[in-house]
Design a protein around this motif. Sequence first.
Motif, mmCIF file in Angstrom:
data_model
loop_
_atom_site.group_PDB
_atom_site.id
_atom_site.type_symbol
_atom_site.label_atom_id
_atom_site.label_comp_id
_atom_site.label_asym_id
_atom_site.label_seq_id
_atom_site.Cartn_x
_atom_site.Cartn_y
_atom_site.Cartn_z
ATOM 1 N N GLN A 35 -15.751 21.302 60.804
ATOM 2 C CA GLN A 35 -14.853 20.597 59.892
ATOM 3 C C GLN A 35 -14.065 21.520 58.974
ATOM 4 O OE1 GLN A 35 -16.542 17.333 57.682
ATOM 5 N NE2 GLN A 35 -14.936 17.434 56.143
ATOM 6 N N GLU A 36 -14.727 22.516 58.382
ATOM 7 C CA GLU A 36 -14.024 23.380 57.436
ATOM 8 C C GLU A 36 -12.894 24.134 58.117
ATOM 9 O OE1 GLU A 36 -16.688 25.903 55.347
ATOM 10 O OE2 GLU A 36 -17.716 24.267 54.321
ATOM 11 N N ILE A 37 -13.130 24.581 59.360
ATOM 12 C CA ILE A 37 -12.077 25.282 60.095
ATOM 13 C C ILE A 37 -10.954 24.326 60.461
ATOM 14 C CG2 ILE A 37 -11.557 26.524 62.232
ATOM 15 C CD1 ILE A 37 -14.381 27.640 62.137
ATOM 16 N N PHE A 38 -11.325 23.124 60.909
ATOM 17 C CA PHE A 38 -10.299 22.175 61.354
ATOM 18 C C PHE A 38 -9.466 21.661 60.180
ATOM 19 C CE2 PHE A 38 -8.577 18.136 62.826
ATOM 20 C CZ PHE A 38 -8.038 18.529 64.052
ATOM 21 N N GLU A 39 -10.074 21.524 59.008
ATOM 22 C CA GLU A 39 -9.316 21.060 57.846
ATOM 23 C C GLU A 39 -8.147 21.981 57.540
ATOM 24 O OE1 GLU A 39 -12.034 20.622 54.632
ATOM 25 O OE2 GLU A 39 -12.650 18.591 55.209
ATOM 26 N N SER A 40 -8.347 23.278 57.697
ATOM 27 C CA SER A 40 -7.246 24.210 57.425
ATOM 28 C C SER A 40 -6.121 24.045 58.440
ATOM 29 C CB SER A 40 -7.759 25.654 57.421
ATOM 30 O OG SER A 40 -8.206 26.045 58.709
ATOM 31 N N LEU A 41 -6.462 23.727 59.686
ATOM 32 C CA LEU A 41 -5.428 23.480 60.692
ATOM 33 C C LEU A 41 -4.648 22.214 60.347
ATOM 34 C CD1 LEU A 41 -4.036 24.123 63.361
ATOM 35 C CD2 LEU A 41 -5.849 22.850 64.536
ATOM 36 N N ALA A 42 -5.352 21.152 59.961
ATOM 37 C CA ALA A 42 -4.680 19.902 59.598
ATOM 38 C C ALA A 42 -3.744 20.114 58.413
ATOM 39 C CB ALA A 42 -5.720 18.832 59.273
ATOM 40 N N ALA A 43 -4.194 20.893 57.427
ATOM 41 C CA ALA A 43 -3.357 21.148 56.252
ATOM 42 C C ALA A 43 -2.093 21.907 56.623
ATOM 43 C CB ALA A 43 -4.162 21.924 55.209
ATOM 44 N N ARG A 44 -2.191 22.829 57.576
ATOM 45 C CA ARG A 44 -1.013 23.602 57.977
ATOM 46 C C ARG A 44 -0.006 22.752 58.744
ATOM 47 N NH1 ARG A 44 -3.194 29.709 59.681
ATOM 48 N NH2 ARG A 44 -4.605 29.946 57.895
ATOM 49 N N THR A 45 -0.487 21.739 59.458
ATOM 50 C CA THR A 45 0.428 20.902 60.245
ATOM 51 C C THR A 45 1.020 19.751 59.433
ATOM 52 O OG1 THR A 45 -1.348 19.425 61.007
ATOM 53 C CG2 THR A 45 -0.899 21.392 62.331
ATOM 54 N N ARG A 46 0.388 19.405 58.342
ATOM 55 C CA ARG A 46 0.719 18.177 57.615
ATOM 56 C C ARG A 46 2.204 18.009 57.270
ATOM 57 N NH1 ARG A 46 0.420 16.894 51.805
ATOM 58 N NH2 ARG A 46 0.301 14.619 51.580
ATOM 59 N N PRO A 47 2.923 19.043 56.765
ATOM 60 C CA PRO A 47 4.335 18.814 56.406
ATOM 61 C C PRO A 47 5.190 18.319 57.560
ATOM 62 C CG PRO A 47 3.548 20.892 55.502
ATOM 63 C CD PRO A 47 2.498 20.410 56.450
ATOM 64 N N CYS A 48 4.776 18.565 58.787
ATOM 65 C CA CYS A 48 5.590 18.190 59.942
ATOM 66 C C CYS A 48 5.519 16.701 60.262
ATOM 67 C CB CYS A 48 5.164 19.006 61.167
ATOM 68 S SG CYS A 48 5.464 20.779 60.980
ATOM 69 N N ILE A 49 4.640 15.951 59.565
ATOM 70 C CA ILE A 49 4.589 14.506 59.785
ATOM 71 C C ILE A 49 5.017 13.726 58.547
ATOM 72 C CG2 ILE A 49 2.814 14.619 61.567
ATOM 73 C CD1 ILE A 49 0.778 13.787 59.400
ATOM 74 N N LEU A 50 5.500 14.426 57.535
ATOM 75 C CA LEU A 50 5.950 13.758 56.307
ATOM 76 C C LEU A 50 7.474 13.686 56.293
ATOM 77 C CD1 LEU A 50 3.588 15.395 53.652
ATOM 78 C CD2 LEU A 50 3.294 13.234 54.886
ATOM 79 N N GLU A 51 8.020 12.485 56.238
ATOM 80 C CA GLU A 51 9.465 12.294 56.331
ATOM 81 C C GLU A 51 10.214 12.982 55.203
ATOM 82 O OE1 GLU A 51 10.875 8.365 57.001
ATOM 83 O OE2 GLU A 51 9.288 7.854 58.397
ATOM 84 N N ARG A 52 9.590 13.124 54.042
ATOM 85 C CA ARG A 52 10.288 13.741 52.911
ATOM 86 C C ARG A 52 10.379 15.262 53.038
ATOM 87 N NH1 ARG A 52 5.210 12.386 50.885
ATOM 88 N NH2 ARG A 52 3.950 14.141 50.117
ATOM 89 N N GLU A 53 9.618 15.848 53.983
ATOM 90 C CA GLU A 53 9.597 17.301 54.144
ATOM 91 C C GLU A 53 10.751 17.759 55.039
ATOM 92 O OE1 GLU A 53 7.748 19.616 52.813
ATOM 93 O OE2 GLU A 53 6.275 18.365 51.765
ATOM 94 N N PRO A 54 11.334 18.924 54.754
ATOM 95 C CA PRO A 54 12.435 19.419 55.607
ATOM 96 C C PRO A 54 11.971 19.771 57.016
ATOM 97 C CG PRO A 54 11.768 21.089 54.009
ATOM 98 C CD PRO A 54 11.069 19.827 53.616
ATOM 99 N N VAL A 55 10.678 20.010 57.221
ATOM 100 C CA VAL A 55 10.188 20.378 58.551
ATOM 101 C C VAL A 55 9.611 19.171 59.290
ATOM 102 C CG1 VAL A 55 9.742 22.775 57.961
ATOM 103 C CG2 VAL A 55 7.950 21.082 57.565
ATOM 104 N N TYR A 56 9.887 17.973 58.809
ATOM 105 C CA TYR A 56 9.490 16.763 59.534
ATOM 106 C C TYR A 56 10.053 16.864 60.946
ATOM 107 C CZ TYR A 56 9.211 11.761 60.693
ATOM 108 O OH TYR A 56 8.945 10.552 61.294
#
Length: 408
Positions: free
Chosen positions: A71-92
């Motif tokens: 879990q601790e390793i995977f959480e860091s991966l999820a955090a790095r990908t998160r901006p790409c699924i947020l519409e308000r982010e430029p990297v959506y």
Amino acid sequence: MTAKGKQMKPRHPIDLDEAKDILRRFVVRARRVAAHSMVKDQSVLKYVNPTFTIQRQEGEPIKLKYHMPDQEIFESLAARTRPCILEREPVYLDKVFRSVTMCLGTRKMNEAAQKCFDECKAHFAHLRDKNGGTSYSIQMFDTNDVPLGEPMSDLLIGEAWLYSDLVHADPQGRKAEATALSYRDRYYAGTSFFSQLSIIIVNMLNLITALNQNFGFDIDSKAWEEQVVASDEDSERVAENMYMLPQGTQIPDGVSPKDMPNAVDVSSMTETAWALNPQQRASVILCKADGQPVDRFHGIYSWNDDKMTLLVEDTFICELGIGKQAALPAGFKEIEVTRRVFKGDPTMTAKVWDAVKRADIMIGVIPRKEGTAYVIVPFRENEVHVENGKMLLRSAIEEGHPTDETSM
């Protein structure tokens, strides 16, 4: 327009310059995802599709073994990908897809590139479709087998894990409904969701890199050079000079920090210890045989078993074999003087060694609880006799070139 009269940021880039900027930002973010350990060793591929093992044993109930990453390793991966699924982010990702299309203009990708692009768009649409894009769903029932709400897809549950368990504490709408499930259910769904997302991001990074080279998108090249993760080298930094000042000190324009009142040269081991560890302080006096002072310097000392180490202005070190409880200097057994090779202040180093060449004796004045102690180090063989002692000749100090460093 919003209620406050501010215009909402467009969902997609409005011109070519903005499209290039979106791709630049995405490359930086995607490189951070690609640098993650689970992506580098490709172990993320094991969790793209949710899997479990059914365990059967005679006389025992059926058990399900969920396959989930640390879990601790995977959480860091999820955090790095998160901006790409947020519409308000430029990297959506929808903005990234549109930016690629705008930069291409009327030009066409080759068949392999077009296939990769289309698959990335389709897979991202699958992730966003919390109903039609589901791999499995969970339906909750009460004790009377009455359904509690609508079935929840793995995609909805996985996104709920991100919002309710990882980055937020106030999920809304259907994400809030998913909190009624067990943490295991939410994390299990999240592993598949963000594993898929990371693969899409890395594939798009590779595609954009190739398109930028083949079609000259003119994306800022620094996007591929900018540091995105910390490395082992980042734990070290070379500093020629470093000064410590009281918190809140304002340094006037044109004034060097070293000239400020209360400035401590923390690039010097001696001065740092003098400021932070007063119990290590020693005043060092270089003088002639008749007691006439030549110069005075800061020093620091430390104990290691029965050996005392005295460092003078980061320039040379004396190691004295003496009993820690013995009276000083009557308990001397051995004296060694070694020239330091610190990258310290060259002006101070030259000053210390000029004084050493002119002096006959060094006296270390050390305040102790038992009273002030005086460490006497002769620089001439015939000036002070130490029984069974070992003394360094003046010529050795002047001409010695040690090859190693001694640490305090």
